[in-house]
Design an enzyme around this catalytic site. Structure first.
Site, mmCIF file in Angstrom:
data_model
loop_
_atom_site.group_PDB
_atom_site.id
_atom_site.type_symbol
_atom_site.label_atom_id
_atom_site.label_comp_id
_atom_site.label_asym_id
_atom_site.label_seq_id
_atom_site.Cartn_x
_atom_site.Cartn_y
_atom_site.Cartn_z
ATOM 1 C CG HIS A 53 -1.986 1.016 1.171
ATOM 2 N ND1 HIS A 53 -1.790 2.343 1.449
ATOM 3 C CD2 HIS A 53 -3.282 0.879 0.817
ATOM 4 C CE1 HIS A 53 -2.927 2.993 1.283
ATOM 5 N NE2 HIS A 53 -3.852 2.133 0.899
ATOM 6 C CG ASP A 60 -7.699 -2.767 -3.096
ATOM 7 O OD1 ASP A 60 -6.662 -2.074 -3.155
ATOM 8 O OD2 ASP A 60 -8.835 -2.290 -2.893
HETATM 9 C C1 MLT Z 1 -8.200 3.877 -0.361
HETATM 10 O O1 MLT Z 1 -8.811 3.344 0.575
HETATM 11 O O2 MLT Z 1 -8.568 4.910 -0.950
HETATM 12 C C2 MLT Z 1 -6.989 3.153 -0.869
HETATM 13 O O3 MLT Z 1 -6.395 2.400 0.162
HETATM 14 C C3 MLT Z 1 -5.957 4.052 -1.538
HETATM 15 C C4 MLT Z 1 -5.315 5.128 -0.699
HETATM 16 O O4 MLT Z 1 -5.691 5.382 0.443
HETATM 17 O O5 MLT Z 1 -4.378 5.761 -1.258
#
Ligand code: MLT
Length: 429
Positions: free
Chosen positions: A307, A364
Site C-alpha cells: 500500500h 483490495d
Molecule cells: C483507499 O482506501 O482509498 C486506498 O487504500 C488508496 C489510498 O488510500 O491511497
C-alpha cells in the site's frame, strides 16, 4: 518541536511556520514560499504534500491506525452500521437514536429513481462497464435535481442533495448491474435496510421470492464501513479539487468515481480476481507466480499486496480477512480461485521477500475474494468500493466547502522548449 522551518535560498533565509495536527503530524506551511522567494516545491504524486487540514479521518501508515472522526475502525466495524458511519463522517458526530432514525427514513424515502433514468440506462450497451454507467448516472442527477447545482443554496438544499445521493447511488449501482446482465430492473423495497435493499435490487427477480441472507447483508455492512473514507486518497483528492471550483456535489462525486475506476486505485480489487483467475488458468502453481513477482525481469506483479501509505498491515485488511474467513466458511463457498487466494496469502506472508518489503495483503486482496464469494462479477467490485467511499467523498467535499478553501490550482516546473519562432510548413523537415 520546531515552531518554524528555515530554508536558505541563494544565500537568503526564509522562515515558514510549522503546523502540528491533533495526532502529532507535522507540516511546514509553505503557503507564502513563492511570494517570498519565487521558488515552488516539487513533489510529483504529492507523496510529501498536505493538500488540506482535515478533521475527518486519521491514519498512521507506520502503525496501521485508521480512525473516522476519532473512532477506531475496529470498533466501528464491530459495533456500528454503514448509515451510522455515514452520518458520523458527514455530520461530525455519532447520531442519537432519533437522528439516525430520521436520517435512515429520509434516505429510504429517496431510494427510487425518476422513470426517465431508464431511458439513459437503455442507451448503454450491456457490455458497458458498471463504473462508467455509475459515473454517468451520478452526473446526470444534476439534470433531475437542478437545485444541486445552485452554489448559493442553503444547508437544507445541500442536505437534501446529500440524502438523495446516498439514497440513489445503490439503486443506480444495482440497475447498472441488472443492465449489464440484461435482466429486469428491481425497484427499491422500503421495508428493507440499506444493505439488504441493495442486495434485493441486485439479485432479486420480478415475481420471485428473494430472501436477503442476513449474513451477506452484515458482511456488506462491514465492507462498506471499511471503505467509507481514507483521508486524501486519489479519488477523494479528485472530489475535493473538482468541488473547489464550486462544481456541484454530484459532478464532484462523478469525477471521484472515475478516479476510483483506475486499476491503480479502486480497480485493484478487480485486478486481484483477474490475477487469481490467471493463476488458476495456468494450473494453480502459486509458488511459480510468487517467484515471477520477485523476478525483476518479469512484468508480473502481485495485485492486492502492499500500500502507498501503510508500511504495516492495512488495519482494514485485518478486519476484512476475518470477515472473509467467516463468510466463506458460513456460506460454504467452494471455489478454486478462493483456495488459490488463501494459498497465495500464506505463501507471501512467510516469504522474506514480501516481509522485508512489507508487502502484506491489502484491503483490495480480501474484498475481491468476498465479493466473488457473494456472487458479484469482477466489474462490480469497484462499484462496491464506490458505494462504500460515498460518505467519505461527501464529508470531504462538505468540509472543503465549509472551510471556504480556494480553487485548487497546483503550479509546475516547465521543462519544455524555450521560446522559438513559428516555422512555415514548407520549411519543416
Ligand atoms: C483507499 O482506501 O482509498 C486506498 O487504500 C488508496 C489510498 O488510500 O491511497
Amino acid at each position: 518541536m520546531s515552531k518554524e522551518a528555515e530554508i536558505i535560498l541563494d544565500g537568503k533565509s526564509y522562515k515558514f511556520p510549522v503546523v502540528e495536527g491533533s495526532e502529532g503530524e507535522k507540516a511546514i506551511d509553505i503557503s507564502n514560499l513563492r511570494a517570498q522567494s519565487g521558488y515552488i516545491t516539487l513533489d510529483t504524486g504529492y507523496k510529501n504534500t498536505g493538500a488540506t487540514q482535515s478533521s475527518i479521518t486519521f491514519l498512521d501508515g507506520e502503525l496501521g491506525i485508521l480512525h473516522y472522526r476519532g473512532y477506531p475502525i475496529e470498533q466501528l466495524a464491530e459495533k456500528s452500521n454503514f448509515l451510522e458511519v455515514a452520518y458520523l463522517l458527514i455530520y461530525k458526530e455519532l447520531p442519537t437514536k432519533e437522528q439516525l432514525s430520521t436520517f435512515s427514513e429520509r434516505i429510504t424515502k429517496h431510494t427510487n429513481l425518476h422513470e426517465d433514468f431508464k431511458k439513459i440506462f437503455d442507451g448503454f450497451p450491456s457490455s458497458a462497464h458498471p463504473m462508467g454507467v455509475l459515473s454517468s448516472l451520478v452526473s446526470s442527477l444534476t439534470a433531475f435535481y437542478p437545485g444541486s447545482i445552485d452554489d448559493t443554496a442553503g444547508d437544507d438544499e445541500l442536505d437534501l442533495t446529500i440524502v438523495r445521493l446516498l439514497a440513489k447511488m445503490p439503486t443506480i449501482a444495482a440497475w447498472s448491474y441488472k443492465n449489464s446482465k440484461g435482466q429486469p430492473l428491481m425497484y427499491p423495497k422500503n421495508d428493507l435496510d440499506y444493505c439488504s435493499n441493495f442486495l434485493y435490487m441486485m439479485f432479486g427477480m420480478p415475481n420471485q421470492e428473494y430472501k436477503v441472507d442476513p449474513l451477506v447483508a452484515e458482511a456488506l455492512n462491514v465492507l462498506l464501513i471499511l471503505h467509507a473514507d481514507h483521508e486524501q486518497n486519489c479519488s477523494t483528492s479528485t472530489v475535493r479539487i473538482v468541488g473547489s471550483a464550486h462544481a456541484s456535489l454530484y459532478s464532484s462525486v462523478a469525477a471521484g468515481i472515475n478516479a476510483l475506476w483506475g486499476p491503480l486505485h479502486g480497480g485493484a480489487n478487480q485486478e486481484v480476481i483477474e490475477m487469481l483467475e490467471q493463476i488458476k488458468k495456468d494450473g494453480g502453481d502459486v509458488q511459480k507466480f510468487v517467484n515471477k513477482a520477485k523476478d525483476k525481469n518479469d512484468s508480473f506483479r502481485l495485485m492486492g499486496f502492499g500500500h502507498r501509505v501503510y508500511k504495516n498491515f492495512d488495519p482494514r485488511a485485518k478486519i476484512i480477512k476475518k470477515a472473509c474467513d467467516s463468510i466463506l466458511s458460513k456460506l460454504g463457498v467452494k471455489d478454486p480461485v478462493l483456495d488459490i487466494a488463501k494459498n497465495l496469502e500464506e505463501t507471501a506472508l512467510k516469504d522474506p521477500y514480501f516481509i522485508e518489503r512489507k508487502l502484506y495483503p491489502n484491503v483490495d486482496f480480501y474484498s475481491g475474494i468476498i465479493y466473488k464469494a457473494l456472487g458479484l462479477k469482477p466489474e462490480l467490485f469497484t462499484v462496491m468500493f464506490a458505494l462504500g467511499r460515498l460518505p467519505g467523498w461527501i464529508a470531504q467535499w462538505k468540509e472543503m466547502r465549509e472551510a471556504g478553501e480556494p480553487i485548487g490550482r497546483p503550479r509546475q516546473v516547465y521543462v519544455g522548449s524555450n521560446k522559438r519562432d513559428y516555422v512555415p510548413i514548407e520549411k519543416r523537415k
